[in-house]
Design a protein around this motif. Structure first.
Motif, mmCIF file in Angstrom:
data_model
loop_
_atom_site.group_PDB
_atom_site.id
_atom_site.type_symbol
_atom_site.label_atom_id
_atom_site.label_comp_id
_atom_site.label_asym_id
_atom_site.label_seq_id
_atom_site.Cartn_x
_atom_site.Cartn_y
_atom_site.Cartn_z
ATOM 1 N N PHE A 58 3.324 -1.344 3.996
ATOM 2 C CA PHE A 58 2.946 0.054 3.788
ATOM 3 C C PHE A 58 4.206 0.892 3.623
ATOM 4 O O PHE A 58 5.172 0.733 4.375
ATOM 5 C CB PHE A 58 2.119 0.576 4.967
ATOM 6 N N ASP A 61 0.866 -1.181 0.000
ATOM 7 C CA ASP A 61 0.000 0.000 0.000
ATOM 8 C C ASP A 61 0.904 1.232 0.000
ATOM 9 O O ASP A 61 1.539 1.553 1.004
ATOM 10 C CB ASP A 61 -0.910 0.008 1.232
ATOM 11 N N ARG A 106 -4.233 5.265 3.782
ATOM 12 C CA ARG A 106 -3.930 3.894 4.213
ATOM 13 C C ARG A 106 -5.098 2.969 3.857
ATOM 14 O O ARG A 106 -5.702 2.304 4.689
ATOM 15 C CB ARG A 106 -3.642 3.874 5.710
ATOM 16 N N CYS A 118 11.467 -1.619 1.424
ATOM 17 C CA CYS A 118 10.365 -2.542 1.202
ATOM 18 C C CYS A 118 10.649 -3.433 -0.008
ATOM 19 O O CYS A 118 10.468 -4.655 0.039
ATOM 20 C CB CYS A 118 9.076 -1.758 1.001
ATOM 21 N N THR A 126 3.605 -2.374 8.618
ATOM 22 C CA THR A 126 2.942 -3.600 8.163
ATOM 23 C C THR A 126 1.654 -3.775 8.952
ATOM 24 O O THR A 126 1.527 -3.317 10.091
ATOM 25 C CB THR A 126 3.831 -4.841 8.374
ATOM 26 N N SER A 134 1.411 6.325 3.611
ATOM 27 C CA SER A 134 0.511 5.350 4.240
ATOM 28 C C SER A 134 1.106 4.796 5.523
ATOM 29 O O SER A 134 0.378 4.305 6.396
ATOM 30 C CB SER A 134 0.185 4.210 3.272
ATOM 31 N N ALA A 135 2.437 4.863 5.666
ATOM 32 C CA ALA A 135 3.111 4.426 6.886
ATOM 33 C C ALA A 135 3.591 5.613 7.721
ATOM 34 O O ALA A 135 4.341 5.431 8.679
ATOM 35 C CB ALA A 135 4.298 3.525 6.543
ATOM 36 N N GLY A 176 -5.433 -0.618 5.077
ATOM 37 C CA GLY A 176 -5.368 -0.818 6.514
ATOM 38 C C GLY A 176 -6.751 -0.913 7.113
ATOM 39 O O GLY A 176 -7.772 -0.760 6.433
#
Length: 380
Positions: free
Chosen positions: A268, A157, A163, A294, A262, A272-273, A166
């Motif tokens: 992520f 993502d 997100r 990642c 994660t 998004s993270a 999520g």
């Protein structure tokens, strides 16, 4: 206004039932950095995004110059910016940095990143996951899009602050998000060589204004750390102060708190993270940095036979290992707007010593250093 370039007519075929080795949701900095890192690994990699690659910029598009070279995208640079100038109601201080910033062309940079990958791309709006919870070993994750369900054991993502893959809500003004808006007026043949930052409560109570030169245009905007505070009026005020025209608006929310990298089997990366530094709001090089990390974990699954669970844990730990630096930035974001303006001005002047600048800005660059982009050759 950006026109959505989703495939239409005969080109809009169904993606229902598509199964790939790696599914990357989001085709901006983080997602494309992941795809770039997977080049040549032999995996079937699919990148999906609501918009075409490079179609919809949402930031001022400037990053430390060494990162453009490290990612092989220097061709996209618009203008190198060796100095920063900070202005308060009580004066201005100009810093000659130990490294420079560069503004860049968003579309071209994204195209160059994608050209370094061997991933496929499809325009599709990602709606979410079909099932919640951690998938069983070997079980793929089903991602719902407006063109059908796509399944993959390895899902990223990189869709931004929402997100999407999520669980739970994450909406402003309750979420730890800042908001920014900028315009892009044309400038004359002799643009400034400074990246200007305004720290003035009359402009924005908790936040800052900026002007990023980009060879032929200026990127002028205002960011607020308070998601409830609108910034359109402040942006227009700043542009008019600079005797420019408020044209070509763009804006977005951006996170100022690190989040889990994660969740329930999904990786992520980028916003998004929460991979965006508080205080500065800088998220481009961190999107590169964590996207690379990642991608390396995914590559190890494909090439070395590591389990998905192992890759998730290693990436989660890598991201969490940066928590202290992100916490320091968030602490400064809370402290600096609370300082009396005269004290803030004095502090900025005291910082204008070569050894202080090298130490402070060196620490800042070290938190996501461009040398990381070249370490892949040591790990393969």
């Amino acid at each position: 206004m950006t026109t959505r370039a989703t495939a239409r007519g005969p080109a809009r075929t169904s993606l229902e039932g598509t199964s790939v080795d790696v599914l990357i949701c989001g085709a901006s900095f983080a997602g494309l950095a992941v795809a770039r890192e997977l080049a040549g690994c032999g995996a079937d990699v699919l990148v999906v995004d609501r918009y075409e690659i490079g179609e919809r910029p949402t930031s001022a598009c400037a990053t430390p110059t060494p990162w453009l070279a490290a990612m092989g995208v220097s061709e996209a640079a618009s203008q190198e910016i060796p100095q920063m100038r900070f202005t308060t109601p009580h004066g201005s201080v100009r810093y000659r940095l130990p490294w420079s910033w560069s503004s860049f062309d968003y579309r071209r940079l994204c195209e160059l990143l994608y050209e370094q990958s061997d991933a496929r791309f499809a325009t599709a709006k990602v709606d979410g996951r079909l099932e919640n919870g951690y998938p069983a070993p070997g079980e793929p994750i089903a991602v719902s899009t407006d063109r059908g369900v796509i399944r993959s054991a390895l899902v990223v993502d990189a869709l931004g602050w929402r997100r999407v893959l999520g669980s739970g809500g994450y909406q402003p003004p309750d979420a730890p998000l800042s908001r920014g808006l900028e315009v892009h007026p044309p400038v004359g043949p002799e643009p400034t060589t400074d990246l200007d930052v305004w720290l003035e409560r009359s402009l924005v109570r908790r936040g800052y204004g900026w002007c990023v030169p980009a060879k032929g245009e200026a990127r002028v905007g205002v960011g607020s750390y308070d998601p409830a505070q609108h910034v359109r009026e402040s942006t227009v005020d700043l542009v008019e102060r600079l005797e420019m025209e408020p044209v070509r608006y763009q804006g977005n929310w951006f996170p100022h708190r690190l989040r889990a990298a994660t969740e329930d089997g999904v990786f992520f990366a980028g916003d998004s993270a929460g991979h965006c530094f508080a205080l500065s709001g800088e998220g481009i090089r961190t999107a590169f940095y964590f996207g690379i990390a990642c991608g390396r974990e995914l590559r190890a699954v494909i090439e070395q036979g590591r389990s998905r669970g192992d890759a998730l844990e290693r990436y989660r730990s890598f991201s969490a290992g940066h928590r202290r630096a992100f916490a320091v930035a968030l602490g400064l974001q809370r402290l600096i707007p609370a300082l009396p303006p005269r004290l803030l001005t004095l502090g900025l002047r005291v910082m204008n010593r070569r050894w202080i600048l090298e130490r402070a800005f060196g620490w800042y660059l070290d938190q996501a250093h461009p040398s990381f982009a070249g370490l892949d050759q040591l790990n393969r």
